[in-house]
Scaffold this motif. Structure first.
Motif, PDB file in Angstrom:
ATOM      1  N   VAL A  51      12.212  -7.826   7.154  1.00 34.49           N
ATOM      2  CA  VAL A  51      11.858  -7.448   5.773  1.00 34.49           C
ATOM      3  C   VAL A  51      10.584  -8.170   5.348  1.00 34.49           C
ATOM      4  CG1 VAL A  51      12.627  -7.402   3.361  1.00 34.49           C
ATOM      5  CG2 VAL A  51      14.284  -7.046   5.200  1.00 34.49           C
ATOM      6  N   GLY A  52      10.587  -9.508   5.552  1.00 39.49           N
ATOM      7  CA  GLY A  52       9.443 -10.289   5.094  1.00 39.49           C
ATOM      8  C   GLY A  52       8.171  -9.945   5.834  1.00 39.49           C
ATOM      9  N   TRP A  53       8.250  -9.833   7.143  1.00 36.39           N
ATOM     10  CA  TRP A  53       7.047  -9.565   7.945  1.00 36.39           C
ATOM     11  C   TRP A  53       6.857  -8.073   8.174  1.00 36.39           C
ATOM     12  CZ3 TRP A  53       2.498  -9.816  10.003  1.00 36.39           C
ATOM     13  CH2 TRP A  53       2.209  -9.283  11.247  1.00 36.39           C
ATOM     14  N   ALA A  54       7.734  -7.437   8.975  1.00 31.53           N
ATOM     15  CA  ALA A  54       7.476  -6.068   9.441  1.00 31.53           C
ATOM     16  C   ALA A  54       7.409  -5.068   8.280  1.00 31.53           C
ATOM     17  CB  ALA A  54       8.533  -5.662  10.460  1.00 31.53           C
ATOM     18  N   ALA A  55       8.445  -5.056   7.435  1.00 31.95           N
ATOM     19  CA  ALA A  55       8.472  -4.046   6.366  1.00 31.95           C
ATOM     20  C   ALA A  55       7.319  -4.256   5.386  1.00 31.95           C
ATOM     21  CB  ALA A  55       9.814  -4.091   5.639  1.00 31.95           C
ATOM     22  N   GLN A  56       7.059  -5.523   5.043  1.00 29.90           N
ATOM     23  CA  GLN A  56       5.975  -5.735   4.058  1.00 29.90           C
ATOM     24  C   GLN A  56       4.601  -5.411   4.621  1.00 29.90           C
ATOM     25  OE1 GLN A  56       6.281  -8.329   0.568  1.00 29.90           O
ATOM     26  NE2 GLN A  56       7.149  -9.720   2.046  1.00 29.90           N
ATOM     27  N   LEU A  57       4.407  -5.697   5.907  1.00 31.18           N
ATOM     28  CA  LEU A  57       3.130  -5.322   6.523  1.00 31.18           C
ATOM     29  C   LEU A  57       2.966  -3.802   6.468  1.00 31.18           C
ATOM     30  CD1 LEU A  57       0.698  -6.464   8.291  1.00 31.18           C
ATOM     31  CD2 LEU A  57       1.987  -5.581  10.216  1.00 31.18           C
ATOM     32  N   ILE A  58       4.051  -3.096   6.809  1.00 33.18           N
ATOM     33  CA  ILE A  58       4.007  -1.628   6.785  1.00 33.18           C
ATOM     34  C   ILE A  58       3.770  -1.130   5.354  1.00 33.18           C
ATOM     35  CG2 ILE A  58       5.403   0.445   7.117  1.00 33.18           C
ATOM     36  CD1 ILE A  58       6.783  -1.035   9.475  1.00 33.18           C
ATOM     37  N   PHE A  59       4.471  -1.716   4.379  1.00 35.04           N
ATOM     38  CA  PHE A  59       4.305  -1.276   2.988  1.00 35.04           C
ATOM     39  C   PHE A  59       2.851  -1.446   2.553  1.00 35.04           C
ATOM     40  CE2 PHE A  59       8.962  -2.204   1.527  1.00 35.04           C
ATOM     41  CZ  PHE A  59       9.408  -1.211   2.373  1.00 35.04           C
ATOM     42  N   GLY A  60       2.262  -2.582   2.919  1.00 38.21           N
ATOM     43  CA  GLY A  60       0.870  -2.832   2.550  1.00 38.21           C
ATOM     44  C   GLY A  60      -0.054  -1.794   3.154  1.00 38.21           C
ATOM     45  N   MET A  61       0.179  -1.491   4.430  1.00 40.69           N
ATOM     46  CA  MET A  61      -0.684  -0.510   5.105  1.00 40.69           C
ATOM     47  C   MET A  61      -0.468   0.895   4.527  1.00 40.69           C
ATOM     48  SD  MET A  61      -2.398  -2.339   7.167  1.00 40.69           S
ATOM     49  CE  MET A  61      -3.243  -1.135   8.166  1.00 40.69           C
ATOM     50  N   LEU A  62       0.793   1.244   4.256  1.00 43.92           N
ATOM     51  CA  LEU A  62       1.064   2.581   3.701  1.00 43.92           C
ATOM     52  C   LEU A  62       0.432   2.717   2.323  1.00 43.92           C
ATOM     53  CD1 LEU A  62       4.819   3.276   4.643  1.00 43.92           C
ATOM     54  CD2 LEU A  62       2.777   4.235   5.704  1.00 43.92           C
ATOM     55  N   PHE A  63       0.547   1.687   1.504  1.00 43.72           N
ATOM     56  CA  PHE A  63      -0.018   1.754   0.151  1.00 43.72           C
ATOM     57  C   PHE A  63      -1.530   1.998   0.216  1.00 43.72           C
ATOM     58  CE2 PHE A  63      -1.644  -0.172  -3.812  1.00 43.72           C
ATOM     59  CZ  PHE A  63      -0.916   0.566  -4.722  1.00 43.72           C
ATOM     60  N   TRP A  64      -2.139   1.453   1.241  1.00 43.82           N
ATOM     61  CA  TRP A  64      -3.582   1.587   1.425  1.00 43.82           C
ATOM     62  C   TRP A  64      -3.943   2.940   2.032  1.00 43.82           C
ATOM     63  CZ3 TRP A  64      -6.323  -1.415   5.896  1.00 43.82           C
ATOM     64  CH2 TRP A  64      -7.710  -1.257   5.814  1.00 43.82           C
ATOM     65  N   MET A  65      -3.224   3.372   3.082  1.00 46.00           N
ATOM     66  CA  MET A  65      -3.718   4.446   3.937  1.00 46.00           C
ATOM     67  C   MET A  65      -3.103   5.825   3.718  1.00 46.00           C
ATOM     68  SD  MET A  65      -4.573   2.564   7.473  1.00 46.00           S
ATOM     69  CE  MET A  65      -5.873   3.734   7.775  1.00 46.00           C
ATOM     70  N   LEU A  66      -1.974   5.926   3.024  1.00 43.03           N
ATOM     71  CA  LEU A  66      -1.386   7.257   2.829  1.00 43.03           C
ATOM     72  C   LEU A  66      -2.338   8.137   2.022  1.00 43.03           C
ATOM     73  CD1 LEU A  66       2.399   6.554   2.030  1.00 43.03           C
ATOM     74  CD2 LEU A  66       1.464   7.692   4.047  1.00 43.03           C
ATOM     75  N   PRO A  67      -2.236   9.453   2.185  1.00 38.64           N
ATOM     76  CA  PRO A  67      -3.113  10.351   1.409  1.00 38.64           C
ATOM     77  C   PRO A  67      -3.049  10.039  -0.088  1.00 38.64           C
ATOM     78  CG  PRO A  67      -1.836  11.601   3.014  1.00 38.64           C
ATOM     79  CD  PRO A  67      -1.318  10.200   3.059  1.00 38.64           C
ATOM     80  N   LYS A  68      -4.180  10.244  -0.768  1.00 41.58           N
ATOM     81  CA  LYS A  68      -4.237   9.932  -2.205  1.00 41.58           C
ATOM     82  C   LYS A  68      -3.292  10.851  -2.980  1.00 41.58           C
ATOM     83  CE  LYS A  68      -8.877   8.009  -2.395  1.00 41.58           C
ATOM     84  NZ  LYS A  68      -9.045   7.761  -0.958  1.00 41.58           N
ATOM     85  N   TYR A  69      -2.667  10.297  -4.008  1.00 41.68           N
ATOM     86  CA  TYR A  69      -1.739  11.074  -4.831  1.00 41.68           C
ATOM     87  C   TYR A  69      -2.520  12.078  -5.689  1.00 41.68           C
ATOM     88  CZ  TYR A  69       1.740  12.128  -8.394  1.00 41.68           C
ATOM     89  OH  TYR A  69       2.582  12.773  -9.263  1.00 41.68           O
ATOM     90  N   SER A  70      -3.560  11.595  -6.369  1.00 44.00           N
ATOM     91  CA  SER A  70      -4.427  12.475  -7.163  1.00 44.00           C
ATOM     92  C   SER A  70      -5.743  11.737  -7.398  1.00 44.00           C
ATOM     93  CB  SER A  70      -3.777  12.811  -8.516  1.00 44.00           C
ATOM     94  OG  SER A  70      -3.717  11.636  -9.322  1.00 44.00           O
ATOM     95  N   LYS A  71      -6.711  12.455  -7.945  1.00 44.19           N
ATOM     96  CA  LYS A  71      -8.007  11.812  -8.197  1.00 44.19           C
ATOM     97  C   LYS A  71      -7.849  10.714  -9.244  1.00 44.19           C
ATOM     98  CE  LYS A  71     -11.593  14.644  -7.456  1.00 44.19           C
ATOM     99  NZ  LYS A  71     -12.524  15.736  -7.741  1.00 44.19           N
TER     100      LYS A  71
END
Lengths: 139, 135
Positions: A51-71
């Motif tokens: 949770v502390g390492w793997a999930a949070q690293l993934i959450f950080g990357m997803l928040f950055w890299m997932l397609p934009k929600y809207s302009k």
């Protein structure tokens, strides 16, 4: 890189270091026949790592890299994502403190720390899923 | 993001939500004993979090982000990709519930076999896409 991503990733790196220290302690227990109470850190070790390492690293990357929600709101619901960060980390810290103490000093009745930790991490995890869900979409 | 990635990443998010729920129930049980049976959720929790969430998310992001081909099919064999998705989810459900409920070992075995075949399909899909960009 968004500020929340930096927080997620730097916090994840701190948890990685903590997980490796806990892993070392658990290995030392077996090697040097340390008190059996050290074994209470075993579930904490796994959750600091996952949770502390793997999930949070993934959450950080997803928040950055997932397609934009809207302009207007490229990262989606940012307050909800910040809530996820805070809830998961408060919940995890309570677990790190509460789980070994609840095992070693059962007479202190610290089970409530684990109850609060469980609720906070559950809400935090679901909050992140909600923010990410709307950004997982076809172009 | 391709439709295959959307389905894979969203399914991974669902498993993450279930993983958090099962983990919270077990942690609640440690702090406020309600039903000792809750601790038997551990193998389901581990299966959902390690394979349903982590592995499936990695596959979904790879389907999306690995270099594409310059000619159709630009994302490589989508049939292999969808097979990996379906097999992985059959595998996670069979292996997870098989261990949790303690039903026939054949269900657990079937789950692990489906997961192995899913990984094989994923490797066959991803292998040619691990290449220099373009081409």
């Amino acid at each position: 890189m968004p500020r929340l991503t930096r927080y997620f990733i730097k916090t994840a790196l701190l948890y990685l270091a903590l997980a490796l220290v806990l892993g070392l302690l658990l290995a030392a227990r077996a090697a040097f026949d340390l008190p059996a109470e050290f074994a209470a850190f075993s579930p904490v070790f796994f959750h600091v790592l996952m949770v502390g390492w793997a999930a949070q690293l993934i959450f950080g990357m997803l928040f950055w890299m997932l397609p934009k929600y809207s302009k207007e709101q490229p990262r989606g619901n940012e307050p909800l994502a910040w809530s996820a960060y805070i809830l998961i980390n408060v919940g995890l810290v309570l677990r790190i403190i509460g789980e070994p103490m609840n095992t070693v000093q059962a007479e202190w009745n610290l089970g409530w720390l684990l109850v609060v930790s469980a609720v906070l991490q559950l809400i935090g995890g679901w909050a992140f899923i909600l923010t990410a869900w709307s950004r997982v979409k076809e172009r | 993001m391709t439709r295959l990635s959307v389905w894979t990443v969203r399914t991974a998010l669902l498993y993450l939500g279930l993983g958090f729920l099962l983990g919270a129930l077990m942690l609640l049980q440690k702090g406020l004993p309600l039903d000792p049976g809750l601790l038997r959720l551990l193998p389901l929790h581990v299966e959902f979090v390690l394979l349903g969430w982590t592995l499936q998310l990695a596959m979904g992001i790879a389907f999306w982000i690995l270099p594409r081909f310059s000619q159709e099919p630009r994302y490589g064999s989508l049939r292999l990709g969808w097979s990996a998705y379906l097999l992985l989810n059959v595998g996670v459900l069979c292996a997870g519930t098989g261990q949790w409920l303690g039903i026939s070992p054949a269900v657990f075995l079937l789950g692990r076999l489906a997961e192995l075949l899913a990984c094989l399909c994923f490797v066959l899909h991803a292998w040619p896409r691990v290449k220099p960009t373009g081409g």
